[in-house]
Write an enzyme that holds these catalytic residues in place. Structure first.
Site, PDB file in Angstrom:
ATOM      1  N   SER A 126       0.853  -1.188   0.000  1.00 19.17           N
ATOM      2  CA  SER A 126       0.000   0.000   0.000  1.00 19.17           C
ATOM      3  C   SER A 126       0.887   1.236   0.000  1.00 19.17           C
ATOM      4  O   SER A 126       1.737   1.397   0.872  1.00 19.17           O
ATOM      5  CB  SER A 126      -0.906   0.007   1.232  1.00 19.17           C
ATOM      6  OG  SER A 126      -1.699   1.170   1.268  1.00 19.17           O
ATOM      7  N   GLN A 131      -2.670   0.873  -4.254  1.00 17.58           N
ATOM      8  CA  GLN A 131      -2.321  -0.324  -3.507  1.00 17.58           C
ATOM      9  C   GLN A 131      -2.510  -1.542  -4.399  1.00 17.58           C
ATOM     10  O   GLN A 131      -3.211  -1.492  -5.412  1.00 17.58           O
ATOM     11  CB  GLN A 131      -3.112  -0.449  -2.210  1.00 17.58           C
ATOM     12  CG  GLN A 131      -4.565  -0.777  -2.311  1.00 17.58           C
ATOM     13  CD  GLN A 131      -5.230  -0.782  -0.918  1.00 17.58           C
ATOM     14  OE1 GLN A 131      -4.848  -0.022  -0.017  1.00 17.58           O
ATOM     15  NE2 GLN A 131      -6.217  -1.629  -0.735  1.00 17.58           N
ATOM     16  N   LYS A 146      -3.367  -3.632  -9.379  1.00 17.53           N
ATOM     17  CA  LYS A 146      -2.988  -2.326  -8.830  1.00 17.53           C
ATOM     18  C   LYS A 146      -4.168  -1.377  -8.989  1.00 17.53           C
ATOM     19  O   LYS A 146      -4.681  -1.204 -10.100  1.00 17.53           O
ATOM     20  CB  LYS A 146      -1.751  -1.790  -9.556  1.00 17.53           C
ATOM     21  CG  LYS A 146      -1.213  -0.483  -9.000  1.00 17.53           C
ATOM     22  CD  LYS A 146       0.098  -0.104  -9.691  1.00 17.53           C
ATOM     23  CE  LYS A 146       0.693   1.169  -9.107  1.00 17.53           C
ATOM     24  NZ  LYS A 146       2.001   1.508  -9.724  1.00 17.53           N
ATOM     25  N   ASP A 281      12.640   5.182 -12.431  1.00 14.17           N
ATOM     26  CA  ASP A 281      12.303   5.056 -11.010  1.00 14.17           C
ATOM     27  C   ASP A 281      12.862   3.733 -10.483  1.00 14.17           C
ATOM     28  O   ASP A 281      12.166   2.970  -9.823  1.00 14.17           O
ATOM     29  CB  ASP A 281      10.787   5.123 -10.827  1.00 14.17           C
ATOM     30  CG  ASP A 281      10.391   5.420  -9.385  1.00 14.17           C
ATOM     31  OD1 ASP A 281      11.241   5.914  -8.620  1.00 14.17           O
ATOM     32  OD2 ASP A 281       9.233   5.140  -9.011  1.00 14.17           O
TER      33      ASP A 281
END
Length: 536
Positions: A126, A131, A146, A281
């Protein structure tokens, strides 16, 4: 800005004494006077970086993500603050499973029982934006679902407006605030966070990344199940890898750690230069290691909401910059920054070269295995900032990704020599860029467009020449008028100015209310026009 939110921020600001983050030497007098009563407050027994981190965590998930973005900007913040912000955790309490199921059913137009053979009500993870729940399709595939948090779009928009207000305040009232470019940072954050709110975009990024590494031993990307994917729901293949930071488990399966670290570097350079599409990322929480073939380890990447790419020109100049930098050819580095347009064309090359040398020489005195490739690049950009280098968002993403990859590689294998992998890769890429095979590929790619425009080329050339013949007399007339204007002297301009003032006076007498209603901008424009008329 909502009043209640303002009070919340003020309370957190005072609790952690964030006023002390701004050095006294940089505070204007009025701010020092306004903040003088704060000296009566108790002093928190924490370092400044820890105080900022705790304040962001207390202000909520959007500020946590903003702090994570700031941690990638060592060109703006001190090293100790950046190091502390690296520890920000994006873990928040889950929202109820019933709400999650309702969102899935509304997005996919069917009940969860009809969509999935099994749906786990307890979330696997989460975070602030979404989450994740485990599930199984009727066809037998194990998947993860998701789901965006309910109402997250409104929360993010509200906090973005708040961050923009704070940024404007910093630019206006904090000395040297404009150099920090806070509004620019907030705009960058807006693009980042809005990209995370569209799960279809994330799915498309995952599909492209998977295609780029199809059948590759380096990287695996989970498959997207498009039939179950919408803007607020994403269904992906469930993976069962080892978290990349779980070193005991990696060693327990006898993973080849030097090769694992080296492959991470290779993945980065392949994405940036060969594919021109990189996962931006790649922090440890988004990277796993396959349990198969531990002597030939393969990475697994998830969460592809943020990706980056470079223009062909940026690719070329970045590669040449890196090669020149490690050859200590600082003159070439300075010239490339100007040629690329990263710094102004009138930048004094010799002065810029000397500044780069002063930054790089102490670093390169160390053994190559001890040099932080990412830190050298950041230092180079920081130096260029002093010469008015504009922020390049695509290079900021690249810098962030390289920091993550290098830090991860050194954690897996402290003796990692990043340059040993990077140097031959860049040399090979530069050779292939000018190879006849590459040039032939470019001709095949753009040839149809060139052939389509080729019949128009003679007409375009004729039109350009014809237009130049028409413009030439006009340019000649303008030059003559300028020459005559310079000979007229100040008297002629004073006559014109007097005429303008008489006209304004006559208009004021005829219609005095017109002047009263004239907005301030009108007065400014009028005065500016008068100055131009009077200027010799």
């Amino acid at each position: 800005m909502p009043v209640t939110r303002s009070f919340t921020i003020a309370r957190v600001f005072l609790r952690y004494r964030l006023d002390q983050l701004l050095p006294k030497s940089r505070r204007p007098l009025w701010l020092s006077i306004a903040w003088s009563p704060l000296r009566l407050l108790p002093q928190p027994r924490m370092a400044r970086g820890e105080r900022l981190r705790r304040a962001l965590e207390e202000l909520g998930p959007i500020f946590v993500k903003f702090g994570q973005l700031l941690s990638t900007r060592p060109d703006l913040l001190p090293a100790d603050v950046v190091a502390e912000l690296d520890h920000l955790q994006d873990n928040v309490p889950p929202f109820p499973a019933d709400q999650c199921i309702a969102r899935v059913e509304a997005a996919l137009g069917n009940s969860v029982d009809n969509l999935f053979a099994e749906f786990e009500r307890t979330p696997l993870a989460s975070a602030s934006v979404a989450q994740v729940h485990g599930a199984q399709l009727f066809s037998g595939e194990s998947v993860v679902v998701k789901v965006l948090r309910p109402g997250i779009e409104g929360v993010i928009e509200q906090d973005l407006h708040l961050l923009q207000w704070i940024a404007r305040w910093i630019e206006r009232f904090v000395p040297d605030g404009r150099r920090l470019r806070p509004l620019e940072v907030v705009v960058d954050y807006r693009h980042t966070i809005q990209g995370e709110l569209d799960l279809v975009r994330e799915a498309a990024n995952a599909t492209q990344l998977k295609r780029n590494f199809s059948n590759s031993p380096l990287l695996y990307v989970p498959e997207v199940y498009w039939d179950y994917t919408r803007s607020n729901v994403l269904v992906l293949e469930r993976i069962h890898g080892i978290p990349v930071t779980d070193l005991p488990q990696l060693r327990a399966q006898d993973t080849n750690m030097p090769l694992l670290a080296q492959r991470g570097v290779e993945i980065f350079f392949k994405q940036v230069f060969e594919h021109n599409f990189f996962h931006a990322d790649m922090h440890p929480g988004n990277i796993f290691v396959s349990r198969d073939h531990p002597q030939r380890p393969q990475y697994i990447a998830i969460d592809t909401a943020i990706v980056g790419s470079l223009s062909r020109e940026d690719q070329y100049y970045l590669a040449r910059n890196l090669l020149a930098m490690f050859r200590r050819d600082y003159r070439m580095v300075a010239e490339l920054h100007v040629q690329s347009g990263w710094v102004r064309a009138d930048t004094p090359i010799s002065t810029f070269e000397a500044a780069i040398r002063a930054v790089c020489e102490p670093v390169f005195e160390k053994p190559l295995g001890e040099i932080s490739f990412a830190r050298v690049l950041i230092s180079l950009f920081q130096t260029a900032r002093r010469f008015d280098m504009a922020v390049q968002p695509q290079l900021v993403l690249l810098q962030k990704t390289l920091l993550n990859i290098e830090g991860l590689g050194r954690q897996l294998y402290p003796q990692l020599d990043l340059w040993q992998t990077a140097h031959p890769f860049l040399e090979r890429w530069m050779r292939e860029r000018i190879h006849p095979r590459t040039l032939l590929g470019e001709i095949q790619r753009y040839g149809p467009e060139w052939l389509e425009k080729f019949p128009q080329l003679p007409q375009m050339v004729y039109a350009a020449l014809d237009q130049s013949r028409e413009i030439a007399p006009q340019l000649h007339n303008i030059q003559q008028q300028l020459a005559r204007g310079q000979q007229c002297g100040r008297r002629q301009y004073l006559r014109r100015g007097a005429g303008v003032l008489l006209a304004i006076g006559a208009l004021a007498l005829a219609s005095p209310q017109w002047l009263a209603q004239l907005p301030p901008a009108g007065w400014v424009m009028g005065l500016a026009a008068l100055v131009l008329l009077l200027w010799p």
